[in-house]
Design an enzyme around this catalytic site. Structure first.
Site, mmCIF file in Angstrom:
data_model
loop_
_atom_site.group_PDB
_atom_site.id
_atom_site.type_symbol
_atom_site.label_atom_id
_atom_site.label_comp_id
_atom_site.label_asym_id
_atom_site.label_seq_id
_atom_site.Cartn_x
_atom_site.Cartn_y
_atom_site.Cartn_z
ATOM 1 N N ASP A 47 34.820 35.217 38.480
ATOM 2 C CA ASP A 47 33.484 34.886 39.012
ATOM 3 C C ASP A 47 32.794 33.837 38.134
ATOM 4 O OD1 ASP A 47 33.824 37.139 37.419
ATOM 5 O OD2 ASP A 47 31.901 38.028 37.946
ATOM 6 N N TYR B 169 48.986 40.641 48.358
ATOM 7 C CA TYR B 169 49.823 40.021 49.380
ATOM 8 C C TYR B 169 51.211 40.644 49.440
ATOM 9 C CZ TYR B 169 46.305 36.334 49.608
ATOM 10 O OH TYR B 169 45.139 35.645 49.756
ATOM 11 N N ASP C 101 44.414 31.872 45.981
ATOM 12 C CA ASP C 101 44.253 31.451 47.370
ATOM 13 C C ASP C 101 42.847 30.870 47.557
ATOM 14 O OD1 ASP C 101 44.472 31.150 50.060
ATOM 15 O OD2 ASP C 101 44.704 33.257 50.547
ATOM 16 N N LYS D 182 40.302 39.273 36.380
ATOM 17 C CA LYS D 182 39.122 40.141 36.482
ATOM 18 C C LYS D 182 39.500 41.421 35.726
ATOM 19 C CE LYS D 182 35.092 41.166 38.426
ATOM 20 N NZ LYS D 182 33.830 40.440 38.196
#
Ligand code: NAI
Length: 336
Positions: A206, A126, A230, A173
Site C-alpha cells: 500500500d 491464482y 497483477d 504485505k
C-alpha cells in the site's frame, strides 16, 4: 547455422500478423542473426481444429527457448481456453516481466520513469484453490512456496545485474500476511545476499502504491507476488501511457515468451493501422535476454526519435502513418 539464434514466432490473431511483420522487419535491419520458426497459435488455429497452442508450437519454444508472440483472441463466456494461459501452464512461465519506461514524445504526467516490474506468475491466490465453505461463505487459498519465491527472486536479481540496474525492491504485505508474504520476503532477503553489488530493500504494497503515484522515478526493479503484481504492473503501465505501449515477457525454466500487453484489436485488424510499439519493445526485451544489448539500445533510441519527432505516428498516437510507414521511419533513424 553459425551464430544464428532460432526464435519461435507466433504471429497470433487480429493485428498480430501486421505488427509481427513490422517488428521482424525492424529486427532484420539491425543485422541481428535470428532464424524465425513461424508457428500458429490462437483463435485461427483453434477454429481450424488444431488447438489454441498446438504441440508443434510448444515443442518449438521448448527447443529454441525463446519466442516472440503476437496477441491472440480469446472468446468470452465459452469457447477455447486462452492461448496465454495454455502457454503459461505448459511451459511453467513463472515470471511476468513488464518494464514501465517513459517514452519521449508520449506525454504523460511523469517523464522520467524507468522501472521493471517482475510478477510471480504461478502462485498466490491464482493457484486456483477456491471453494464455498457454506452457502454464503467463499474461501480462496493464498499459496506461497519457498521454491516459487526463490526462483522469481533469483530471476529478478540476475536480470537486474545483466541490465545494469541498481536496486531491487521486494513488495509484500508481511505485516498482515506474516506467514505467506513473510516467506516471500525471506526468500528475497536470502537471495539478495548473493547479489551484494545490487541495493536490496522491501516495501509494503500500500505504501508502494502511494509512492508510485507521487514519485515513481525513484523505483528501479520491483518484485511482487502474483496478485499485487497483477495490479501494480497495470498501474505502472498507466503511468507511462497505458497498455497500448506496454511490452512484456513471460519467463520460465524451459522458455521465455515475449509479447505486447495489448490484445488482438479486432476493430482495426487487417487495415494496416496498428501501432507496433508494444511488440517492438517486447522484441527489445528479447534482444536484451539474448545478450544483444547494443542492438536493443539502437532500436529503442530510433523508436524514441520517431516518437519525439511526431511526423510518422500511427493513428492511436494522433498521427496518420500506417504500421509499415511507422516501422520504416524507425529503420531510417537506425540507418542514420
Ligand atoms: P485490445 O487491446 O485488443 O484493444 C483495445 C483497444 O485498443 C481497441 O480499440 C484497439 O483497437 C486498441 N489497440 C490495441 N492494440 C493496439 C495497437 N497495437 N495499435 C493501435 N490500437 C490498438 O483489447 P480487447 O478489445 O479487450 O481484446 C481483443 C482480443 O484480444 C480479445 O479476444 C482478448 O481476449 C485478446 N487479448 C489478448 C491478449 C494477448 O494475447 N496477450 C491480451 C489482451 C487481450
Amino acid at each position: 547455422m553459425g551464430n544464428r539464434q532460432r526464435v519461435t514466432l507466433i504471429p497470433g490473431d487480429g493485428i498480430g500478423p501486421e505488427i509481427s511483420d513490422a517488428v521482424t522487419k525492424i529486427l532484420a535491419a539491425t543485422g541481428v542473426e535470428i532464424e524465425w520458426e513461424t508457428h500458429e497459435g490462437g483463435e485461427a488455429s483453434a477454429l481450424a481444429g488444431r488447438g489454441v497452442m498446438p504441440d508443434a508450437t510448444i515443442e518449438s519454444i521448448a527447443r529454441n527457448k525463446i519466442s516472440l508472440k503476437g496477441p491472440t483472441t480469446t472468446p468470452t463466456g465459452g469457447g477455447h481456453q486462452s492461448a496465454n494461459v495454455t502457454l503459461r501452464k505448459r511451459l511453467d512461465l513463472y515470471a511476468n516481466v513488464r518494464p514501465a519506461k517513459s517514452l519521449p514524445g508520449y506525454k504523460t504526467r511523469f517523464d522520467n520513469i524507468d522501472m521493471i516490474i517482475v510478477r510471480e506468475n504461478t502462485e498466490d491466490t491464482y493457484a486456483g484453490v477456491e471453494h464455498m465453505v457454506a452457502p454464503n461463505v467463499a474461501q480462496c487459498l493464498k499459496l506461497i512456496t519457498w521454491e516459487g519465491s526463490e526462483r522469481v527472486a533469483r530471476y529478478a536479481f540476475e536480470m537486474a545485474r545483466k541490465l545494469k540496474r541498481k536496486r531491487v525492491t521486494c513488495v509484500h504485505k508481511a505485516n498482515i500476511h506474516k506467514l505467506s508474504d513473510g516467506l516471500f520476503l525471506r526468500a528475497h532477503e536470502h537471495v539478495a545476499k548473493e547479489f551484494s553489488d545490487l541495493k536490496f530493500d522491501s516495501i509494503i504494497v500500500d505504501n508502494l502504491c502511494m509512492q508510485l503515484v507521487t514519485r515513481p522515478e525513484e523505483f528501479d526493479v520491483l518484485v511482487l507476488p502474483n496478485l499485487y503484481g497483477d495490479i501494480v504492473s497495470d498501474l505502472c503501465a498507466g503511468l507511462v501511457g497505458g497498455l497500448g505501449v506496454a511490452p512484456g515477457a513471460n519467463i520460465g525454466a524451459t522458455g521465455a515468451v515475449f509479447e505486447a500487453v495489448h490484445g488482438s484489436a479486432p476493430d482495426i485488424a487487417g487495415k494496416g493501422l496498428a501501432n507496433p510499439t508494444a511488440l517492438l519493445l517486447s522484441a527489445v526485451m528479447m534482444l536484451q535476454h539474448m545478450g544483444e544489448l547494443e542492438k536493443a539500445e539502437r532500436i529503442e533510441k530510433s523508436l524514441q526519435a520517431v516518437l519525439s519527432e511526431g511526423k510518422n505516428l500511427t493513428r492511436d498516437l494522433k498521427g496518420t502513418a500506417g504500421t509499415l510507414e511507422f516501422a520504416d521511419a524507425i529503420i531510417a533513424k537506425m540507418n542514420k
